[in-house]
Enzyme design. Sequence first.
Site, short mmCIF file in Angstrom:
data_model
loop_
_atom_site.label_atom_id
_atom_site.label_comp_id
_atom_site.label_asym_id
_atom_site.label_seq_id
_atom_site.Cartn_x
_atom_site.Cartn_y
_atom_site.Cartn_z
CG HIS A 1 -1.90 -1.04 1.35
ND1 HIS A 1 -1.99 -1.85 2.46
CD2 HIS A 1 -2.87 -1.45 0.50
CE1 HIS A 1 -2.98 -2.71 2.30
NE2 HIS A 1 -3.52 -2.50 1.11
CE LYS B 1 -11.80 -7.06 1.81
NZ LYS B 1 -10.47 -6.53 1.47
NE ARG C 1 -2.48 -8.37 -4.23
CZ ARG C 1 -3.40 -8.30 -3.31
NH1 ARG C 1 -3.17 -7.65 -2.21
NH2 ARG C 1 -4.56 -8.89 -3.44
CB SER D 1 -4.33 -6.72 4.41
OG SER D 1 -3.90 -5.43 4.06
#
Length: 172
Positions: A22, A46, A95, A133
Amino acid sequence: MEDTKIRLAIYPGTFDPLTNGHISIIHRAKHLFDKIIIAVAQDSGKKPLFSIEERVSMINTTFFSDHMVDVENFSGLLVDYVEKKNAKTILRGLRAVSDFEYEFQTSLMNRKLCPEIETIFLISDYKWLYISSTVVKTVASLGGDVTDFVPENVLICLKTKYCQSKSNLVIT
């Protein structure tokens, strides 16, 4: 006449926790924008490890001396938040191809909801392609070393959180 409007980008996410991936995206985006608001999502669907206050605090600590970066939390639709901030750009990192599919759909929905807002994608630096994460939390929860993947203040928070959760375990 000179255009004095600042180039503002909103970088949304749960940041649970903030990773060096990040941070890399943010540092690279600073070459493209005058100001970046890291928008920490409260209700992303989440179940975060860290509370919204903890996540905002970790990010503020990381960027405390960076005047180009602000940190705020938000809830509701991202496009509503972006409009409220008078921004025109959403910043996202990618990514892998799997990220692209989700981000592509989200970007198109955001465009449908608010055609004036553009989404800009930055490809993750190769050093961070495999970091998320979720991976960081998994490795940390199992006692692995995540020193290379998060800033020091986040590392301390992870260690504290996982030590607390282990001390709360009841062994029968």
